[in-house]
Design an enzyme around this catalytic site. Structure first.
Site, PDB file in Angstrom:
ATOM      1  CG  LEU A   1      49.885 -78.073 -56.717  1.00 25.55           C
ATOM      2  CD1 LEU A   1      48.700 -78.942 -56.040  1.00 25.55           C
ATOM      3  CD2 LEU A   1      50.955 -79.101 -56.917  1.00 25.55           C
TER       4      LEU A   1
ATOM      5  CB  THR B   1      50.072 -65.199 -57.964  1.00 24.06           C
ATOM      6  OG1 THR B   1      49.648 -65.454 -56.534  1.00 24.06           O
ATOM      7  CG2 THR B   1      51.740 -65.648 -57.908  1.00 24.06           C
TER       8      THR B   1
ATOM      9  CE  LYS C   1      46.572 -62.811 -57.214  1.00 24.83           C
ATOM     10  NZ  LYS C   1      45.546 -63.845 -56.772  1.00 24.83           N
TER      11      LYS C   1
ATOM     12  CG  ASN D   1      43.665 -64.202 -61.617  1.00 25.15           C
ATOM     13  OD1 ASN D   1      42.852 -63.753 -62.469  1.00 25.15           O
ATOM     14  ND2 ASN D   1      43.664 -65.543 -61.263  1.00 25.15           N
TER      15      ASN D   1
ATOM     16  N   GLY E   1      45.269 -57.621 -53.974  1.00 26.49           N
ATOM     17  CA  GLY E   1      44.838 -58.135 -55.152  1.00 26.49           C
ATOM     18  C   GLY E   1      43.803 -59.459 -55.136  1.00 26.49           C
TER      19      GLY E   1
ATOM     20  N   GLY F   1      42.477 -73.141 -49.447  1.00 22.42           N
ATOM     21  CA  GLY F   1      42.576 -72.322 -50.588  1.00 22.42           C
ATOM     22  C   GLY F   1      42.545 -73.287 -51.880  1.00 22.42           C
TER      23      GLY F   1
END
Length: 303
Positions: free
Chosen positions: A40, A91, A95, A116, A157, A268
């Protein structure tokens, strides 16, 4: 704008850009990773850019969909910069792999050892907004939980950033489990050296879970492309609080199981929103409206 003769034609990124080039005055961002089609980030960034009156575009650079190998990461960064991208989010699984490809690291990224967010300017600058993003989410969602000892799953990461956020947020002792034991040991050693923290790699995840107040998953297990649980279901007890950094799907198998067992949970989504808030500011120099970006996220996941 169609391809101009004095600018390089996209090669690896051609399918992403659909034979157009970033235009003057346009802010063009990409997300580099694998299995990211459900992300998203494009929606949050572009809606906020639109709200602020910016010409803002955000592309998914999914190595899986593009059929790219990990070894092509340097070429993707080089091409994005040449084509006029303003920045990239990075991502799983890049990372840490991106670190040696950058000219400079911000203090956050240098301390954590993971990036990131990459700002593509005269020099490529890597930042880490995951640490702040997780800390903000944790503060809002699990502010009053016990945190004498926490079990963290994963030391990559995302795990490096989350570990620092947990320890700076009052966690007394951090046990780190990873299927790559050497990587967990290296992260624990860095945390001890840098923060003077009580951090240790563990081999027995079941025993570590029994001693923990809370469990945090920073592995990619639970993503749509990697379904499942990052540890045995029997390890999750009703007294635990459970946090996950995976947000597509938002209700991972871990979060769903913990919720059924009566645990307090932190999906998350919060980390996804707040790391995006900080990344947007780095890309544009404009402070975004965190409430508006969170509302965009919540509306999307409610569909």
């Amino acid at each position: 704008m169609k391809l101009a003769s004095n600018r390089p034609a996209p090669s690896l990124l051609g399918p992403v850009l659909q034979n157009t080039l970033p235009q003057p005055g346009q802010i063009t961002i990409g997300l580099v990773g694998r299995g990211i089609t459900a992300s998203l980030s494009p929606l949050m960034h572009m809606r906020e850019g639109q709200r602020l009156g910016l010409d803002y575009t955000y592309h998914l650079i999914d190595f899986d969909r593009l059929g790219l190998s990990d070894a092509q990461l340097p070429a993707v960064l080089t091409e994005a910069r040449a084509l006029g991208f303003s920045g990239l989010n990075v991502t799983y699984p890049f990372k840490q792999a991106v670190l040696p490809l950058l000219d400079e690291l911000g203090p956050d990224a240098a301390a954590i050892g993971a990036v990131n967010t990459v700002v593509l300017a005269a020099q490529t600058m890597g930042h880490n907004t995951d640490c702040w993003g997780f800390a903000e989410s944790f503060q809002r969602g699990l502010q009053d939980v016990a945190r004498s000892r926490v079990l963290q799953l994963g030391s990559g990461g995302a795990g490096s950033a989350v570990a620092q956020a947990l320890l700076q947020g009052g966690v007394g002792g951090l046990a780190i489990y990873d299927t790559d034991g050497g990587r967990a040991q290296a992260l624990a050693a860095r945390l001890r050296d840098r923060l003077g923290a009580d951090a240790a790699a563990v081999d027995d995840v079941t025993a570590a879970a029994r001693l923990a107040d809370g469990i945090v998953n920073t592995t990619p297990v639970g993503m749509a492309k990697l379904p499942g649980l990052p540890l045995a279901a029997a390890c999750i007890l009703p007294r635990h609080w459970v946090a996950d950094v995976v947000y597509f799907p938002l209700e991972t198998e871990l979060v769903a199981l913990a919720r059924r067992r009566g645990c307090r949970v932190l999906p998350g989504g919060g980390m996804a929103v707040y790391q995006a808030v900080r990344a947007f500011e780095l890309f544009t120099g404009i402070k975004p409206d965190a409430v508006a970006m969170a509302a965009t996220f919540q509306a999307a996941v409610a569909l």
